[in-house]
Structure formats: structure tokens, C-alpha cells
Scaffold this active site. Structure first.
Site, PDB file in Angstrom:
ATOM      1  N   HIS A   1       0.830  -1.126   0.143  1.00 57.14           N
ATOM      2  CA  HIS A   1      -0.015   0.061  -0.018  1.00 57.14           C
ATOM      3  C   HIS A   1       0.859   1.176   0.054  1.00 57.14           C
ATOM      4  O   HIS A   1       0.578   2.165   0.736  1.00 57.14           O
ATOM      5  CB  HIS A   1      -0.857  -0.128   1.222  1.00 57.14           C
TER       6      HIS A   1
ATOM      7  N   ASP B   1      -0.320  -4.682   6.023  1.00 58.25           N
ATOM      8  CA  ASP B   1      -1.475  -5.495   5.356  1.00 58.25           C
ATOM      9  C   ASP B   1      -1.500  -5.424   4.096  1.00 58.25           C
ATOM     10  O   ASP B   1      -0.783  -4.850   3.430  1.00 58.25           O
ATOM     11  CB  ASP B   1      -3.033  -4.871   6.027  1.00 58.25           C
ATOM     12  N   GLU B   2      -1.842  -6.742   3.543  1.00 60.85           N
ATOM     13  CA  GLU B   2      -2.355  -6.980   2.109  1.00 60.85           C
ATOM     14  C   GLU B   2      -1.092  -6.632   1.284  1.00 60.85           C
ATOM     15  O   GLU B   2      -1.004  -6.000   0.157  1.00 60.85           O
ATOM     16  CB  GLU B   2      -3.507  -6.178   1.580  1.00 60.85           C
ATOM     17  N   VAL B   3      -0.171  -7.357   1.532  1.00 54.86           N
ATOM     18  CA  VAL B   3       1.131  -6.990   0.728  1.00 54.86           C
ATOM     19  C   VAL B   3       1.255  -7.720  -0.605  1.00 54.86           C
ATOM     20  O   VAL B   3       1.222  -9.231  -0.327  1.00 54.86           O
ATOM     21  CB  VAL B   3       2.433  -7.452   1.704  1.00 54.86           C
TER      22      VAL B   3
ATOM     23  N   GLU C   1      -1.357  -9.237   9.811  1.00 56.30           N
ATOM     24  CA  GLU C   1      -0.519  -9.834   8.850  1.00 56.30           C
ATOM     25  C   GLU C   1       1.072  -9.604   9.552  1.00 56.30           C
ATOM     26  O   GLU C   1       1.878 -10.651   9.310  1.00 56.30           O
ATOM     27  CB  GLU C   1      -0.166  -9.345   7.533  1.00 56.30           C
TER      28      GLU C   1
END
Length: 674
Positions: free
Chosen positions: A250, A310-312, A362
Site C-alpha cells: 500500500h 497489511d495486504e502485501v 499480517e
């Protein structure tokens, strides 16, 4: 009703689960009611008995101004705190910390008597919380404004009760943040989590790395001077400000000015489908972050510093031979191990600058020290895993306001439920509380208040009040009252919708459009967001779905009427009359509204929705006729009506018609079965 209850229940002590219908939200820990009331008039005055400082004086000034606005009674400010015959006496043992701390005492005791009021707290932070409760007690009576005689003992269940606001997808000006801070204070929230960097924008000025905002903000960001003032504003209202800078994913906005940090060469732009990620294998990445975090640590005084995590998206890591060689050379198995390595390095930098690292769930990895805080967006299971591993945690799962869920659904989410319910007492103590999240892909300064409030207040009660407070009906009754109270703080959750409807219709008379807007809700979860391939903050959000409230109070109240009528055996004539009046108005609304919809390009998509409202209302009226006449219509008729309702239930213009289900209850009731 409050005063009748007081007479009947004189001097009775209630736990919060049994508390009578006081308009308090969040509900206090315990309540003891008397029989009289305290009159609020122009002679109202405040005195301090004991500790006093500038911070407490400012708190009282704001309280008196708010009380004056709430009642319309002109009241003085600081001069009255020295009154010889005070209406309110405040006892505080000491002041607040210069930098508000996680476990700082927020408890208080408030005693309202006919002769006056006493507010006692260990410190001025507890005073601040108690004054908000006192304001909620005050209301109009036949003889003027008054507060009921009551003794309240109160304190929070969880020490971390927050709201995340994302200002990256759509920039949120400081004045909007300030009025939301005022509302947060009103419901005893105490943490504002600022999501300051993401793919779509970098919103915090860095003097060491000016290209972060120079290239990555689109010209919309907060200067350091502005942020210092805002942090002081929030502190005055008992709210900590926790910054988040998302990394290693992000992070596209970082790379417009500093592409050397990325795992691929770029170039990059803010509006893109590419999801780049930082390169954790190069030392210059950590040197950059060390300088940047050091600068931000000096700006944000709070002890906690959020690094996202998060959400890598690992596509760039997979495609980069140098990074893959690094993974193998260091005995790592996959990208998750590489992110854990990055987080270990990052945690040391954060700690070096005297901050405690917070990350989304995460980041949880046994190699990280137990000092970090894990914020769970996945649920109580990951929260429990963190607590069992010795880590402190926050719950955000179930509190995502951008999902457009109704208040009751957020209200039902308990941090200590599910897997977390089976934790030991020590493990449960590691769950610090929770945060609601307002992500802004589909939110602008014009409608953000509407998207946050009043539903956030339901979450605030879940985090402040005892777990035994579980009655949604009581919550909604108090939420409706609070919603008007919030308008006095400058929020625009009601007035903003009206202004947007005027802009769409281009007319002074929006009554017919409002009748439609009042009974629809935006589609839930990320149904609407899934239709947008690339998140472009320049896309206009000026349609009906952007204006209407996430939850329709009108439809909810209509459902209650229908359920009352059916459960009473169709004998409640008052309920029947109200149902008929509403249905007739909705049936006839399209004839008035339809021509206006055709004249507005923004509203043309709502034409079928308006027609559906008319059709559904007609079905409801026909069903009501059958019930009132005790007639059982043919099965073929019922099948036809259910088909109409089924068609109307489908989303139109990304909106849901919320009276379909209660009308279906009327249709099904015509079978004659109970």
C-alpha cells in the site's frame, strides 16, 4: 417518561443491563435514580473544589459553551468556575498527562441532585468524560431544561476505543476531522487513528523528504504546523492521535518521489492498477525509514506508531531476481518470511525512536517482540492467536463502517467473543479494545459524517459499557436521540444529505426525492467498490447512493410497525393506520417525483427505484386490505405479489429498497396462519 420512571423507581439501584430509559450513550456502568430533578437556567455556575489547571479550565469553558448551545441559555465561561453558589461542583485529584497514555484513568462519579451536582474523578480526563454524560442527561421539561436526580458510577471496559479515518483515497480537511473529534468525545471514544499514506496519496508533510507530498499527494496534505494544532485540539478533548504510514505494501505514493525504495524501477503514478511494494533487501530502504520515522516520532507525541503491514502484494518481489536471491541466501522460504524480516528491522527503528509498533494482523510473527500491538481486521480468531502468543491486540473486524452495515450488526460484535471468549483472564487482558474503520474509497468530505454517524456510537458503547449491555432496541432509541445531539456539535450527517439532494434535483422542493431517499440504503460490503477497476479519487461521488444514509431509520421503524401489527393479531388499529398512511404516501410518490428524475442526469438512474417503491407500497396496501377484512386472497394473487417484491429486492442504482421485507411479511400474513 424519564420522570415517571424516577417516581416509580425512587432510589432503586440499577446495573447497566437494567438501567431505565435514560438517553445516555454509551450506557454507564451503574445508575441510581432519585425522584427529583435539577433545573438548568441562566444562573447555572461551576466551581472547582481542589485541583485546578489551565487544561481543566478549558474543559469547563467548552462544557459551558456546549451547554449554552444545547439549551439556548446564555452562559458565561471561565468566570463562573469561581462561583460562590455553584450548580455544579467538580472534584479532581490531579491533572492529565501531558501526553495521554493508554491506561490513563477515565473513571468518574456524577451525582445530580435537586440542589446541585457533584462530579468527582481521579483526574481531569475523568472530569471530561463525566461532563459529556451530564450533557446527555439534560433535556426540556414542562418547566424548562432539567436533569434527573441520579448517581452514576462509570468507567470504560476497554482502554483503547478508536476510530480510523483514511485520508488517502479521499483527502479529509482538518475542519472535518475536528468536528468528528468533538463527536468522538461526546461518546467517550479516545483514539483517532490517522491513515496517512496509501497507494492513492501521501498526506503528511515531511521536511526531510519533501517529495513524499510534493509528488505523492496531489497537492492535498497536512503541514506539520497544522498537524501539531490538530493534535493539541484532540488532546484537549481526551483523544489520542495515532499515525499510520503503510509499508511495505500500500505504498505507491511513496515511490512517485522516491522510486529507489520500490522493488521495481517504475515510474509510478497515483491512479494505477499497479500495486508496488518496498524493497526490504536494500539498506538504503532502512536508512530512509529511520530518518522518516524519527521525524514523524517527533511530530506525533503518542507512544504508538502504526506501520500498516497489511495486504502485501508480492508480485514485484517474485519478479525481482535480486530479491529472490536474497530470500534464498537468508534461508527464507517465501515472501511471508521476507515481510517478517522487514518488520523486524522496522520494529527496531520504531523502538529506537521511543515508539511502540502497531500493525495489522499480517505482521504477527513469533520473531517480533511482545511489545508490539496487533490490529485484527480478520476477526476474533487472529486476535485470540495474538493474545495467546503474548501480544496485545485490537479488534477492527466487524467495525468497518464503509461496509454500510446497520448499527445493530456492528453492535453485536463483541471483542471477547468467538475464539477470544476461551482465553484465560491474563490473555483477555491483552485485548486492549477496538477501532472502527472509515475507509474512504467511496467517501468524501461531503458525506463522511453521514457514513460515520450515528452508527459509530453503537460501537463506542460496545467498547465502553459492560458486556451485559446487549439490547438493540434500547440502543436504537438512545441512538436516535443522540443523532440530534450530534448535530449541535457541527456534524452534517443529516444536513449534508439534504444539501446533496438539493444539488442533484436542482430544486428547492426535495420532499418527494427525500421520501425515496429515506427508504433506501447503499448496497452492502464491497459490492459497489468491486465495480470500479481502478481506485481514482477524482471520480465524482455525487449520486443518490452517495447521499443516502447507510441505514434507513424510516424503514426500520416501518418494520417495527408491521411486526407490532402482525404480532397483535391485526387488531392494533393505530398501527394499521400508520402503516396505511406510509404505504399510501410511498405509492403516490412516484407520480410526483418521476418528472423531476427525468430532468436530472444524476437521478435518472433512480427512475426504476422510484417505480419499485410505488409498486411495493401498492402490494402492501392490498395485503393490509385483506388483513383488515379477514380475507384470504387466492394463492395466485400471493404468488404475483411475491414476484413483484422479489424483483424490487434487487439493487437498483446501487441502492436497496428497505421496505420490501416488511411488506413481504404483510403478504405472507394474508395466508391466515399465525
Amino acid at each position: 417518561l424519564i420522570f415517571i420512571l424516577q417516581a416509580l423507581l425512587s432510589c432503586a439501584v440499577f446495573t447497566s443491563a437494567q438501567a431505565p430509559q435514560l438517553n445516555l450513550l454509551p450506557m454507564p456502568t451503574s445508575v441510581k435514580l432519585g425522584t427529583g430533578q435539577l433545573t438548568i437556567d441562566k444562573s447555572f455556575a461551576v466551581a472547582l473544589d481542589g485541583f485546578d489547571d489551565q487544561d481543566l479550565d478549558k474543559t469547563i469553558d467548552r462544557f459551558l459553551l456546549q451547554l449554552s448551545r444545547q439549551t439556548g441559555i446564555p452562559l458565561g465561561a471561565r468566570a463562573q468556575t469561581k462561583a460562590s453558589s455553584p450548580t455544579l461542583v467538580i472534584h479532581a485529584q490531579h491533572g492529565r498527562k501531558a501526553t495521554q497514555e493508554l491506561q490513563e484513568d477515565e473513571s468518574y462519579q456524577l451525582t445530580v441532585m435537586q440542589a446541585g451536582t457533584e462530579l468527582t474523578a481521579p483526574n481531569s480526563l475523568g472530569v471530561l468524560r463525566g461532563l459529556q454524560t451530564f450533557l446527555q442527561l439534560i433535556g426540556p421539561t414542562p418547566n424548562g431544561f432539567a436533569a434527573p436526580e441520579v448517581t452514576i458510577t462509570d468507567g470504560p471496559r476497554f482502554p483503547w476505543r478508536g476510530l480510523l479515518i483514511d485520508m488517502c483515497r479521499h483527502f479529509i480537511p482538518l475542519d472535518v476531522l475536528e468536528r468528528n473529534v468533538d463527536a468522538m468525545a461526546a461518546v467517550k471514544l479516545n483514539v483517532l487513528h490517522l491513515h496517512l499514506s496509501d497507494d492513492e496519496g501521501f498526506r503528511m508533510e515531511s521536511k526531510k523528504f519533501p517529495k513524499l507530498t510534493g509528488e505523492g499527494s496531489g497537492g492535498l496534505y497536512y503541514t506539520q504546523a497544522e498537524m501539531r494544532e490538530f493534535i493539541a485540539y484532540a488532546h484537549d478533548r481526551g483523544i489520542r492521535v495515532v499515525p499510520e504510514f503503510d509499508m511495505p505494501g500500500h505504498s505507491r505514493s511513496w515511490f512517485l518521489g522516491y522510486p529507489e525504495l520500490a522493488s521495481a524501477p517504475g515510474p509510478y503514478q497515483l491512479v494505477s492498477s499497479v500495486e508496488p511494494v518496498m524493497d526490504p533487501t536494500q539498506e538504503k530502504t532502512y536508512k530512509f525509514l529511520d530518518e522518516f520515522i524519527g521525524e514523524m516520532a517527533g511530530l506525533f507525541p503518542d507512544a504508538y506508531f502504526h506501520i500498516g503491514g497489511d495486504e502485501v502484494d508480492g508480485q514485484q518481489w517474485n519478479a525481482n531476481p535480486k530479491i529472490q536471491n536474497f530470500i534464498r541466501a537468508h534461508g527464507m522460504k517465501n515472501n511471508q518470511d521476507l515481510q517478517a524480516y522487514f518488520n523486524q528491522r522496522l520494529q527496531k527503528i520504531v523502538s529506537k525512536h521511543h515508539k511502540i509498533m502497531v500493525g495489522w494482523d499480517e505482521v504477527l510473527h513469533p520473531a517480533l517482540p511482545k511489545s508490539i500491538v496487533v490490529q485484527s481486521w480478520r476477526g476474533q480468531q487472529s486476535l485470540a492467536v495474538a493474545a495467546k502468543g503474548g501480544y496485545r491486540g485490537l479488534l477492527s473486524y466487524g467495525y468497518y463502517l464503509d461496509l454500510m452495515w446497520p448499527a445493530w450488526r456492528h453492535y453485536a460484535i463483541e471483542p471477547l467473543s468467538g475464539d477470544a471468549a476461551n482465553l484465560s483472564a491474563e490473555e483477555k487482558s491483552r485485548i486492549l479494545g477496538g477501532e472502527a474503520c472509515m475507509w474512504t474509497e467511496l467517501v468524501t468530505p461531503e458525506n463522511i459524517d453521514n457514513r460515520i454517524w450515528p452508527r459509530l456510537a453503537a460501537i463506542a458503547e460496545r467498547l465502553w459499557s459492560p458486556a451485559s449491555i446487549q439490547d438493540p432496541q434500547s440502543m436504537y432509541r438512545r441512538l436516535d436521540e443522540l443523532n440530534w445531539h450530534l448535530e449541535l456539535l457541527g456534524l452534517t450527517q443529516r444536513t449534508g444529505e439534504i444539501e446533496m439532494l438539493h444539488q442533484m434535483l436542482g430544486s428547492d422542493d426535495i420532499s418527494s426525492l427525500l421520501a425515496l431517499a429515506d427508504v433506501v440504503e447503499p448496497v452492502k460490503d464491497y459490492v459497489r467498490l468491486d465495480t470500479v477497476k481502478i481506485n481514482d479519487s477524482s471520480l465524482p461521488l455525487n449520486h443518490l447512493v452517495d447521499a443516502v444514509s447507510p441505514e434507513s431509520d424510516v424503514a426500520r421503524n416501518f418494520r417495527t410497525l408491521v411486526e407490532t401489527y402482525i404480532s397483535g393479531g391485526y387488531k392494533d388499529q393505530n398501527a394499521a393506520l400508520q402503516i396505511r398512511e406510509r404505504l399510501a404516501r410511498w405509492r403516490d410518490n412516484d407520480a410526483v417525483l418521476h418528472p423531476a428524475l427525468e430532468e436530472s442526469f444524476l437521478l435518472r438512474e433512480a427512475e426504476p427505484l422510484s417505480q419499485n417503491l410505488s409498486s411495493v407500497a401498492a402490494v402492501g396496501l392490498a395485503s393490509l386490505d385483506s388483513l383488515e377484512k379477514s380475507e384470504i386472497p387466492p394463492e395466485a394473487w400471493r404468488t404475483q405479489q411475491l414476484s413483484i417484491l422479489s424483483s424490487a429486492r434487487s439493487p437498483t442504482a446501487m441502492l436497496l429498497l428497505m421496505i420490501v421485507d416488511p411488506v413481504q411479511e404483510l403478504v405472507m400474513a394474508t395466508t391466515g396462519s399465525k
